[in-house]
Design a protein around this motif. Structure first.
Motif, PDB file in Angstrom:
ATOM      1  N   UNK A  49       0.848  -1.445  -0.219  1.00 16.34           N
ATOM      2  CA  UNK A  49       0.139  -0.116  -0.002  1.00 16.34           C
ATOM      3  C   UNK A  49       0.797   1.097  -0.001  1.00 16.34           C
ATOM      4  N   UNK A  50       0.971   1.635  -0.758  1.00 15.46           N
ATOM      5  CA  UNK A  50       1.384   3.331  -1.298  1.00 15.46           C
ATOM      6  C   UNK A  50       0.230   4.986  -1.338  1.00 15.46           C
ATOM      7  N   UNK A  51       1.155   5.638   0.211  1.00 17.77           N
ATOM      8  CA  UNK A  51       0.363   6.739  -0.038  1.00 17.77           C
ATOM      9  C   UNK A  51       1.662   7.728  -0.421  1.00 17.77           C
ATOM     10  N   UNK A  52       0.708   8.673  -0.805  1.00 20.52           N
ATOM     11  CA  UNK A  52       1.550   9.620  -1.498  1.00 20.52           C
ATOM     12  C   UNK A  52       1.295  11.644  -0.630  1.00 20.52           C
ATOM     13  N   UNK A  53       2.308  11.998   0.121  1.00 17.38           N
ATOM     14  CA  UNK A  53       2.214  12.675   0.866  1.00 17.38           C
ATOM     15  C   UNK A  53       1.863  14.112  -0.096  1.00 17.38           C
ATOM     16  N   UNK A  54       0.562  14.556   0.766  1.00 15.18           N
ATOM     17  CA  UNK A  54       0.023  16.386   0.142  1.00 15.18           C
ATOM     18  C   UNK A  54       1.640  17.324  -0.568  1.00 15.18           C
ATOM     19  N   UNK A  55       1.765  17.526  -1.707  1.00 17.08           N
ATOM     20  CA  UNK A  55       2.560  18.259  -1.520  1.00 17.08           C
ATOM     21  C   UNK A  55       2.040  19.372  -2.458  1.00 17.08           C
ATOM     22  N   UNK A  56       1.937  20.594  -2.861  1.00 21.26           N
ATOM     23  CA  UNK A  56       1.869  21.801  -3.252  1.00 21.26           C
ATOM     24  C   UNK A  56       2.423  21.864  -4.462  1.00 21.26           C
ATOM     25  N   UNK A  57       3.930  21.625  -4.317  1.00 26.47           N
ATOM     26  CA  UNK A  57       5.016  21.899  -5.291  1.00 26.47           C
ATOM     27  C   UNK A  57       4.692  20.452  -5.966  1.00 26.47           C
ATOM     28  N   UNK A  58       4.250  19.439  -5.841  1.00 24.65           N
ATOM     29  CA  UNK A  58       4.031  18.203  -6.777  1.00 24.65           C
ATOM     30  C   UNK A  58       2.436  18.191  -6.996  1.00 24.65           C
ATOM     31  N   UNK A  59       1.994  18.723  -6.991  1.00 25.84           N
ATOM     32  CA  UNK A  59       0.008  18.482  -7.085  1.00 25.84           C
ATOM     33  C   UNK A  59      -0.159  17.838  -8.957  1.00 25.84           C
ATOM     34  N   UNK A  60       0.440  18.519  -9.866  1.00 25.88           N
ATOM     35  CA  UNK A  60       0.108  18.180 -11.056  1.00 25.88           C
ATOM     36  C   UNK A  60       1.094  17.326 -12.065  1.00 25.88           C
ATOM     37  N   UNK A  61       1.764  16.550 -10.619  1.00 27.60           N
ATOM     38  CA  UNK A  61       3.022  15.439 -11.022  1.00 27.60           C
ATOM     39  C   UNK A  61       1.905  14.783 -10.853  1.00 27.60           C
ATOM     40  N   UNK A  62       1.739  13.251 -11.369  1.00 25.36           N
ATOM     41  CA  UNK A  62       1.988  11.744 -10.596  1.00 25.36           C
ATOM     42  C   UNK A  62       3.325  11.140 -10.586  1.00 25.36           C
ATOM     43  N   UNK A  63       3.611  10.797  -9.178  1.00 27.19           N
ATOM     44  CA  UNK A  63       4.765  10.009  -9.522  1.00 27.19           C
ATOM     45  C   UNK A  63       4.513   8.574 -10.095  1.00 27.19           C
ATOM     46  N   UNK A  64       5.695   8.207 -10.753  1.00 25.12           N
ATOM     47  CA  UNK A  64       5.898   6.732 -11.524  1.00 25.12           C
ATOM     48  C   UNK A  64       5.939   5.623 -10.217  1.00 25.12           C
TER      49      UNK A  64
END
Length: 144
Positions: A49-64
């Motif tokens: 299970x992967x949770x990506x913490x919110x970050x305004x700087x990376x809001x537009x780009x998904x983590x591969x």
């Protein structure tokens, strides 16, 4: 006007990879591959299970997301993904846009430890950014 926090409408997404054609997709009620229309075997041994913490700087780009160097789609900002896995050893890496700086996380799915929980975040740097993968306890994951 009624506003809600993003977390109020989030849910855990189950991510599958087709054994026949390699298509990665989010399961929405059916385990049928949208590309080849075949039923996908869902491992019952455990999962990641992967949770990506919110970050305004990376809001537009998904983590591969990459497991054993094989692509497993993207995780959106504040996204929460469960990937069912068979018993075995795995290496998780993540990318974000041009950022390839990530220390891989090696883990093993066993009968004694069937589920692995991680949080991903973007650590801003002076010259470059780094994706941090942190192994956590289930109690540290968001509750929906």
């Amino acid at each position: 006007m009624i506003t809600r926090k993003r977390r109020d409408i989030m849910a855990i997404t189950t991510r599958l990879k087709c054994d026949k054609c390699g298509e990665v997709f989010d399961m929405k009620g059916s385990n049928t591959c949208p590309k080849c229309k075949q039923a996908v075997n869902i491992p019952q041994d455990g999962g990641l299970r992967i949770y990506r913490k919110g970050n305004p700087a990376g809001a537009a780009v998904g983590y591969g997301v990459y497991l054993n160097q094989q692509p497993y789609g993207h995780v959106a900002n504040c996204g929460d993904v469960m990937i069912p896995l068979a018993l075995g050893k795995y290496t998780l890496t993540m990318t974000c846009g041009m950022t390839r700086n990530c220390t891989p996380l090696a883990f093993e799915i066993t009968n004694e430890n069937p589920f692995i929980f991680v949080k991903g975040s973007l650590k801003m740097g002076f010259w470059s950014n780094t994706i941090m993968i942190e192994k956590v306890k289930e109690s540290d994951m968001p509750k929906y």
